[in-house]
Design an enzyme around this catalytic site. Sequence first.
Site, PDB file in Angstrom:
ATOM      1  N   GLY A  97       0.955  -1.209   0.180  1.00 21.67           N
ATOM      2  CA  GLY A  97       0.065   0.098  -0.054  1.00 21.67           C
ATOM      3  C   GLY A  97       0.689   1.391   0.159  1.00 21.67           C
ATOM      4  O   GLY A  97       0.665   2.023  -0.763  1.00 21.67           O
ATOM      5  N   ASP A 124      -5.885   1.084   3.071  1.00 16.61           N
ATOM      6  CA  ASP A 124      -5.057   1.570   1.891  1.00 16.61           C
ATOM      7  C   ASP A 124      -5.538   3.006   1.189  1.00 16.61           C
ATOM      8  O   ASP A 124      -4.697   3.856   0.642  1.00 16.61           O
ATOM      9  CB  ASP A 124      -4.462   0.683   0.798  1.00 16.61           C
ATOM     10  CG  ASP A 124      -3.184  -0.387   1.436  1.00 16.61           C
ATOM     11  OD1 ASP A 124      -2.564   0.337   2.231  1.00 16.61           O
ATOM     12  OD2 ASP A 124      -3.172  -1.536   1.176  1.00 16.61           O
ATOM     13  N   THR A 154      17.190 -14.321  -0.640  1.00 15.75           N
ATOM     14  CA  THR A 154      16.423 -13.974  -1.864  1.00 15.75           C
ATOM     15  C   THR A 154      15.489 -15.331  -2.327  1.00 15.75           C
ATOM     16  O   THR A 154      14.618 -14.811  -3.146  1.00 15.75           O
ATOM     17  CB  THR A 154      17.439 -13.743  -3.052  1.00 15.75           C
ATOM     18  OG1 THR A 154      18.095 -15.012  -3.400  1.00 15.75           O
ATOM     19  CG2 THR A 154      18.404 -12.831  -2.818  1.00 15.75           C
ATOM     20  N   LYS A 155      15.516 -16.490  -1.779  1.00 15.96           N
ATOM     21  CA  LYS A 155      14.975 -17.492  -2.495  1.00 15.96           C
ATOM     22  C   LYS A 155      13.398 -17.236  -2.272  1.00 15.96           C
ATOM     23  O   LYS A 155      12.538 -17.546  -3.332  1.00 15.96           O
ATOM     24  CB  LYS A 155      15.256 -18.863  -1.566  1.00 15.96           C
ATOM     25  CG  LYS A 155      14.754 -20.061  -2.497  1.00 15.96           C
ATOM     26  CD  LYS A 155      15.350 -20.370  -3.556  1.00 15.96           C
ATOM     27  CE  LYS A 155      16.777 -21.282  -3.443  1.00 15.96           C
ATOM     28  NZ  LYS A 155      17.785 -21.134  -4.302  1.00 15.96           N
ATOM     29  N   GLN A 165      12.391 -15.305  -5.226  1.00 15.12           N
ATOM     30  CA  GLN A 165      12.560 -15.993  -6.446  1.00 15.12           C
ATOM     31  C   GLN A 165      11.397 -16.848  -6.589  1.00 15.12           C
ATOM     32  O   GLN A 165      10.770 -16.848  -7.966  1.00 15.12           O
ATOM     33  CB  GLN A 165      13.647 -16.855  -6.449  1.00 15.12           C
ATOM     34  CG  GLN A 165      15.026 -16.086  -6.300  1.00 15.12           C
ATOM     35  CD  GLN A 165      16.434 -17.343  -6.292  1.00 15.12           C
ATOM     36  OE1 GLN A 165      16.101 -18.313  -6.952  1.00 15.12           O
ATOM     37  NE2 GLN A 165      17.285 -16.960  -5.518  1.00 15.12           N
ATOM     38  N   CYS A 198     -15.937  10.093  17.248  1.00 15.77           N
ATOM     39  CA  CYS A 198     -17.342   9.404  16.949  1.00 15.77           C
ATOM     40  C   CYS A 198     -17.640   8.837  18.295  1.00 15.77           C
ATOM     41  O   CYS A 198     -18.134   9.532  19.107  1.00 15.77           O
ATOM     42  CB  CYS A 198     -17.103   8.411  16.064  1.00 15.77           C
ATOM     43  SG  CYS A 198     -18.702   7.783  15.184  1.00 15.77           S
ATOM     44  N   ARG A 254     -24.086   4.904  13.472  1.00 15.80           N
ATOM     45  CA  ARG A 254     -25.564   4.803  13.368  1.00 15.80           C
ATOM     46  C   ARG A 254     -26.336   5.645  14.651  1.00 15.80           C
ATOM     47  O   ARG A 254     -27.437   5.932  14.430  1.00 15.80           O
ATOM     48  CB  ARG A 254     -26.035   3.245  13.716  1.00 15.80           C
ATOM     49  CG  ARG A 254     -25.705   2.545  12.798  1.00 15.80           C
ATOM     50  CD  ARG A 254     -26.199   1.022  12.739  1.00 15.80           C
ATOM     51  NE  ARG A 254     -25.761  -0.016  12.020  1.00 15.80           N
ATOM     52  CZ  ARG A 254     -25.999  -0.183  10.796  1.00 15.80           C
ATOM     53  NH1 ARG A 254     -26.890   0.461  10.185  1.00 15.80           N
ATOM     54  NH2 ARG A 254     -25.166  -0.937  10.124  1.00 15.80           N
ATOM     55  N   HIS A 286     -15.521  11.481  11.848  1.00 19.22           N
ATOM     56  CA  HIS A 286     -14.117  11.256  11.935  1.00 19.22           C
ATOM     57  C   HIS A 286     -13.068  12.229  11.313  1.00 19.22           C
ATOM     58  O   HIS A 286     -12.863  11.986   9.760  1.00 19.22           O
ATOM     59  CB  HIS A 286     -14.065   9.929  11.403  1.00 19.22           C
ATOM     60  CG  HIS A 286     -14.689   8.634  12.054  1.00 19.22           C
ATOM     61  ND1 HIS A 286     -14.023   8.044  12.954  1.00 19.22           N
ATOM     62  CD2 HIS A 286     -16.115   8.357  11.841  1.00 19.22           C
ATOM     63  CE1 HIS A 286     -14.895   7.064  13.416  1.00 19.22           C
ATOM     64  NE2 HIS A 286     -15.921   7.283  12.913  1.00 19.22           N
ATOM     65  N   GLU A 291      -9.971  12.249  11.537  1.00 18.16           N
ATOM     66  CA  GLU A 291      -8.889  11.774  11.206  1.00 18.16           C
ATOM     67  C   GLU A 291      -8.830  11.253   9.704  1.00 18.16           C
ATOM     68  O   GLU A 291      -7.706  11.171   9.120  1.00 18.16           O
ATOM     69  CB  GLU A 291      -8.522  10.557  11.979  1.00 18.16           C
ATOM     70  CG  GLU A 291      -9.400   9.301  11.721  1.00 18.16           C
ATOM     71  CD  GLU A 291     -10.871   9.201  12.702  1.00 18.16           C
ATOM     72  OE1 GLU A 291     -11.070  10.262  13.197  1.00 18.16           O
ATOM     73  OE2 GLU A 291     -11.373   8.222  12.927  1.00 18.16           O
TER      74      GLU A 291
HETATM   75  N1  GLN Z   1     -20.878   2.692  17.583  1.00 15.62           N
HETATM   76  C1  GLN Z   1     -21.165   4.059  17.503  1.00 15.62           C
HETATM   77  C2  GLN Z   1     -22.284   4.046  16.547  1.00 15.62           C
HETATM   78  O1  GLN Z   1     -22.780   3.304  15.617  1.00 15.62           O
HETATM   79  C3  GLN Z   1     -19.904   4.851  16.988  1.00 15.62           C
HETATM   80  C4  GLN Z   1     -19.134   4.319  15.700  1.00 15.62           C
HETATM   81  C5  GLN Z   1     -17.988   4.767  15.590  1.00 15.62           C
HETATM   82  O2  GLN Z   1     -17.325   5.183  16.559  1.00 15.62           O
HETATM   83  N2  GLN Z   1     -17.542   4.866  14.350  1.00 15.62           N
HETATM   84  O3  GLN Z   1     -22.787   5.403  16.176  1.00 15.62           O
END
Ligand code: GLN
Length: 539
Positions: A18, A71, A188-189, A192, A386, A469, A516, A518
């Site tokens: 990746g 990835d 290296t095998k 190969q 989250c 959810r 999220h 991140e």
């Molecule tokens: N389990 C929680 C939800 O479904 C939080 C989900 C999460 O942290 N991505 O809302």
Amino acid sequence: MTKYIFVAGGVMSGVGKGITTASIGRILKSKGFKVQIMKIDPYVNVDAGTMNPIEHGEVFVTDDGTECDQDLGNYERFLEQDLSTDNYLTTGRVYQAVIQRERNLEYQGKCVEVVPHIPEEVINRIKLLEKKTKADIVLVEIGGTVGEYQNLLFLEAARMMKLKNPKGLVFVLVSYLPTPQNLGEMKTKPTQYAVRSLNMAGIQPDIIVARGSSALDAPRKRKLSIFCSVDEKDIISAPDVKSIYEVPLNYEQDDLGNRILKKLGLKAKVNTLGDWEKLVFNINNPKKEVTIGIVGKYFKTGGFTLMDSYISVLEAIKHSAFFFQAKPNIIWFDSESYEANPANLKELKEVDGVIVPGGFGSRGVEGKILAIEYCRKNKIPYFGLCLGMQLAVVEFARNVCGIKNANSTEFSSTCQGVIDLMPEQRQLMKDSHFGATMRLGAYQCQLKPSTLAKKAYGAEVISERHRHRYELNNDFRSQLEAKGLVVAGTNPERNLVEIVELKVGEHPFFLGTQFHPEFKSRPLNPHPLFKEFIKACLK
Ligand code: GLN
């Protein structure tokens, strides 16, 4: 004419296919080409949303709400490009499409066969990505390891494409060269054999990326060249590096970008890896350190600890730390240990800040709530992602608002559901519709003035990616706000709470997001909330 680069892996998984694919993408983009990357996951799952994070790692989410392999996160971070569902393929997706086409009589009464119809569908999908994005170069990473049964049909697709377009397609094999401790010599095998396996699928690699704990030396390069029929110059030494972000620079030392371009009949138009070099300089020359604790549960597999489940969180922390020229240290804390013994919580004092990342299911939840309470009371910077936001609300409801029975209805059916399902989600659950039915992908969020969030973003309306959810239950909102919880961001269409925080000045940093963040942090463009969090941690 669009050109193609297929990347496959040899010897074992986890060798860095990746990162290699993402790095080649970055290098070619820096040479002036429009690049796209597709990941092919050999799983029968239609998407990564139904896979266990301990087995498969993080579920990454794109703007359009595709739940995909981690990835794609690497690709987005290295390419600095948003990707979509067209960049992701699984065995499940391919078969689902072929079977649907058969049901629609689109094969006009013909027998539908694994070969050629499955590889043809794979090729169609690759061409679709090319057509939609008008990319100059499409990289395709084939998951798994050559020689296994699961990815054969994808190799078959690659072989068929090469037959039609011999000058426009390059094969890269990323292989592993072990150095057994008792021998002290790089072998290296296995590589190969990997090349032999690829040959059996009708494919000869053009480039071998030789991964290993140390650099590949001249005698072994020669040996690989002779036994694998690959020019020595096309065998790229890829030793372990401290940071994945060094990889593109390492490859460029061996002139990998130009070697590939030459094989494709192309020439570099520009060269702009300069900003990347600056990033790597910052990484290698830290002026201070910052230590972040992650309180989670998805990292134990037997006797080993894996970090893959939280990879984007990890990278987002690093991006912001690098921005401040700080060396990031990350410590994993198992939330279940706080349930067994709350005295363990004092280990949180050792870190500069704490993150509770996303998660599902009740295991370890009470321990996370204890950790959040500890951070709130001891003024340790806290960032909830989250589930980490939802639990911050539960903690606040219980310990500040006095709603003793407060919880998320995900974990208790008899609680006061301060976090609860939306009605449409309740119906989906009843009907067992679990795949790709969460609140997924990009949604807008309106920020409230004079909040930490507003200050961090410096914008009125932002867009962030979701995968959940459950939501903050608006029936409890005024009660929570009356006691000082600040709703710093809401979704304008549905009035859903997206960001909560404590009042500015009350705590060095205490903020949770329903989304999220991140997923959108990039090495050259760290996420504003992570930046603000790390800034508070450095103080
Ligand atoms: N389990 C929680 C939800 O479904 C939080 C989900 C999460 O942290 N991505 O809302």
